[in-house]
Design a protein around this motif. Structure first.
Motif, mmCIF file in Angstrom:
data_model
loop_
_atom_site.group_PDB
_atom_site.id
_atom_site.type_symbol
_atom_site.label_atom_id
_atom_site.label_comp_id
_atom_site.label_asym_id
_atom_site.label_seq_id
_atom_site.Cartn_x
_atom_site.Cartn_y
_atom_site.Cartn_z
ATOM 1 N N TRP A 1 0.836 -1.208 0.000
ATOM 2 C CA TRP A 1 0.000 0.000 0.000
ATOM 3 C C TRP A 1 0.871 1.259 0.000
ATOM 4 O O TRP A 1 0.649 2.193 -0.788
ATOM 5 C CB TRP A 1 -0.910 -0.034 1.230
ATOM 6 C CG TRP A 1 -1.657 1.234 1.514
ATOM 7 C CD1 TRP A 1 -1.269 2.250 2.341
ATOM 8 C CD2 TRP A 1 -2.932 1.629 0.980
ATOM 9 N NE1 TRP A 1 -2.204 3.249 2.366
ATOM 10 C CE2 TRP A 1 -3.244 2.907 1.531
ATOM 11 C CE3 TRP A 1 -3.829 1.045 0.111
ATOM 12 C CZ2 TRP A 1 -4.424 3.581 1.245
ATOM 13 C CZ3 TRP A 1 -5.018 1.722 -0.188
ATOM 14 C CH2 TRP A 1 -5.308 2.969 0.365
ATOM 15 N N PRO B 1 -5.049 2.912 5.532
ATOM 16 C CA PRO B 1 -6.142 2.324 4.751
ATOM 17 C C PRO B 1 -7.443 2.169 5.528
ATOM 18 O O PRO B 1 -8.536 2.327 4.955
ATOM 19 C CB PRO B 1 -5.590 0.947 4.350
ATOM 20 C CG PRO B 1 -4.115 1.083 4.430
ATOM 21 C CD PRO B 1 -3.855 2.054 5.543
ATOM 22 N N SER C 1 2.924 1.926 -3.126
ATOM 23 C CA SER C 1 2.119 2.389 -4.263
ATOM 24 C C SER C 1 1.919 3.898 -4.260
ATOM 25 O O SER C 1 1.233 4.442 -5.120
ATOM 26 C CB SER C 1 0.745 1.693 -4.251
ATOM 27 O OG SER C 1 0.888 0.291 -4.374
ATOM 28 N N ASN D 1 0.665 5.721 -1.581
ATOM 29 C CA ASN D 1 -0.358 6.180 -0.643
ATOM 30 C C ASN D 1 0.285 6.724 0.625
ATOM 31 O O ASN D 1 1.315 6.214 1.080
ATOM 32 C CB ASN D 1 -1.299 5.024 -0.286
ATOM 33 C CG ASN D 1 -2.059 4.510 -1.496
ATOM 34 O OD1 ASN D 1 -2.852 5.230 -2.081
ATOM 35 N ND2 ASN D 1 -1.798 3.262 -1.875
ATOM 36 N N ASN D 2 -0.319 7.765 1.205
ATOM 37 C CA ASN D 2 0.202 8.348 2.448
ATOM 38 C C ASN D 2 -0.869 8.406 3.532
ATOM 39 O O ASN D 2 -0.837 9.252 4.412
ATOM 40 C CB ASN D 2 0.774 9.740 2.190
ATOM 41 C CG ASN D 2 -0.310 10.730 1.775
ATOM 42 O OD1 ASN D 2 -1.397 10.329 1.373
ATOM 43 N ND2 ASN D 2 -0.004 12.019 1.864
ATOM 44 N N THR D 3 -1.857 7.495 3.426
ATOM 45 C CA THR D 3 -2.938 7.441 4.403
ATOM 46 C C THR D 3 -3.022 6.055 5.026
ATOM 47 O O THR D 3 -2.498 5.087 4.486
ATOM 48 C CB THR D 3 -4.293 7.765 3.742
ATOM 49 O OG1 THR D 3 -4.519 6.839 2.676
ATOM 50 C CG2 THR D 3 -4.321 9.189 3.215
#
Length: 414
Positions: free
Chosen positions: A44, A53, A47, A49-51
């Motif tokens: 994750w 999930p 890829s 993403n910086n949050t």
């Protein structure tokens, strides 16, 4: 019918990764406090993403830490599920097995007819009584047959079941010398099978069983040498004493290491495999390590520090020196003896300055004075007296002694 067991296993929801929904193999926690399987969260984050999930919060940091507690809970649950499956298989076998049936079952086993089913019957028979265990152990050719299965089969599930049956009758075998010859004469194939169970076995009980078999046959220097020099064996045992493993497995691994690591070569290999660092983790593991585990960890540490290389690594690990000092009191008399012997060897006999400094930092003077006032053995008292001389002779420690002039002079050995 047994295969359907898998369909009815209820997995606790917090054991599942929020991303993959599979049982987590390596749980790690983000700064948000949510735990994911390492592989899933790495994918994750990689890829872009910086949050988080699960919460969709923006992450202040993409760092994550292993959730050791959850990992241990998952391991305990997984072992419990596997045990239930094994019990289902065992109970599916005929529970009414007589002594008259054994001869027929042995013949069928040798003919390789439904080996798992017959192993289950042997297991049920042995579990019924100590007399049945002794009957199997003394039954002509039964032990030889089990050894033969260890040599001739590569199916790890079958090997685990063979080990479980073996352990049930192990205490009734009697002649361990004959068993040693039987197992070790097989060009190390038996050792390879037992090593495979240690590495790949899904059941804690079977892995502990493999260790018990090894310990039972290491009766002399030759057998200890053969086992300790089996490629990959010592390294696997060092891995098994990690705090992440089941305490029963840790204790069995320590016992086996103590039994087989008598030669200089074995001790040197253990030092190269960083066993001292693993032992330090056990000694600083708080409530996670039992008294028995601490005693065995100190015993093994005493063995490896008998070598110059071991003493050097131990003395360079200040935390390890302090951990040993902290186990001098309030564990057990056996732990005290091992701990004092280690400290006496490196600090007094070989006069290592780093170890002496660590001794002072861990409030060693006070603890040794308290130890000498306790009901310790004469040997421990003598070594403690030698350790106290270090504080008196070394000028750096003279200030430490001054505060004890009025209160502890009566117990000073000089």
């Amino acid at each position: 019918m047994v295969r359907d067991v898998d369909l009815y296993v209820t997995v606790p929801s917090f054991f599942r990764c929020p991303i993959s929904l599979d049982v987590m193999k390596s749980p790690v926690s983000l700064c948000t406090g949510v735990t994911y399987d390492r592989t899933s969260i790495e994918r994750w984050l990689d890829s872009g993403n910086n949050t988080c999930p699960a919460t969709m919060q923006v992450l202040n940091s993409k760092e994550f830490v292993p959730n050791r507690t959850l990992q241990r809970l998952i391991k305990i649950w997984s072992d419990s599920v596997q045990t239930q499956k094994d019990n289902r298989v065992d109970s599916s076998a005929s529970s009414v097995v007589t002594r008259e049936d054994i001869e027929v079952l042995v013949k069928e086993m040798r003919a390789k007819k439904d080996k798992n089913d017959r192993l289950s019957k042997f297991m049920c028979f042995a579990k019924e009584s100590e007399e049945n265990c002794e009957f199997l152990a003394k039954f002509d050719g039964f032990v030889e047959m089990l050894v033969g299965f260890l040599v001739g089969d590569k199916d790890i599930n079958f090997l685990e079941r063979v080990v479980k049956v073996f352990v049930l009758i192990l205490n009734k075998v009697g002649d361990y010398k004959a068993l040693r010859l039987l197992i070790l004469k097989q060009n190390n194939d038996c050792l390879s099978a037992l090593l495979a169970v240690l590495k790949q076995g899904r059941s804690v009980s079977s892995r502990i069983g493999a260790l018990k078999i090894i310990e039972a046959i290491t009766l002399d220097a030759e057998s200890k040498k053969m086992v300790s020099e089996k490629e990959g064996f010592l390294l696997e045992l060092v891995k098994l004493i990690s705090l992440e493993n089941d305490p029963r497995l840790i204790e069995a691994s320590l016992s086996c290491l103590i039994a087989i690591s008598m030669s200089k070569r074995a001790k040197t290999n253990l030092i190269n495999f960083k066993v001292i660092a693993e032992l330090r983790k056990l000694l600083t593991g708080g409530q996670k390590a039992s008294v028995s585990i601490i005693e065995k960890a100190l015993k093994l540490l005493e063995m490896v520090t008998s070598l110059r290389e071991g003493r050097a690594e131990f003395c360079n690990d200040t935390a390890c020196v302090e951990a040993v000092m902290n186990k001098v009191l309030k564990v057990s008399s056996e732990a005290t003896e091992h701990a004092v012997m280690i400290l006496w060897s490196v600090c007094y006999l070989f006069r290592d300055g780093d170890a002496q400094d660590a001794l002072v930092k861990s409030n060693g003077l006070t603890k040794i004075l308290l130890l000498m006032q306790s009901n310790c053995s004469p040997g421990v008292r003598q070594m403690s007296g030698d350790l106290l001389k270090i504080f008196r002779v070394n000028s750096k420690f003279s200030s430490c002694l001054s505060s004890y002039d009025t209160k502890t002079t009566h117990i000073m050995p000089f």
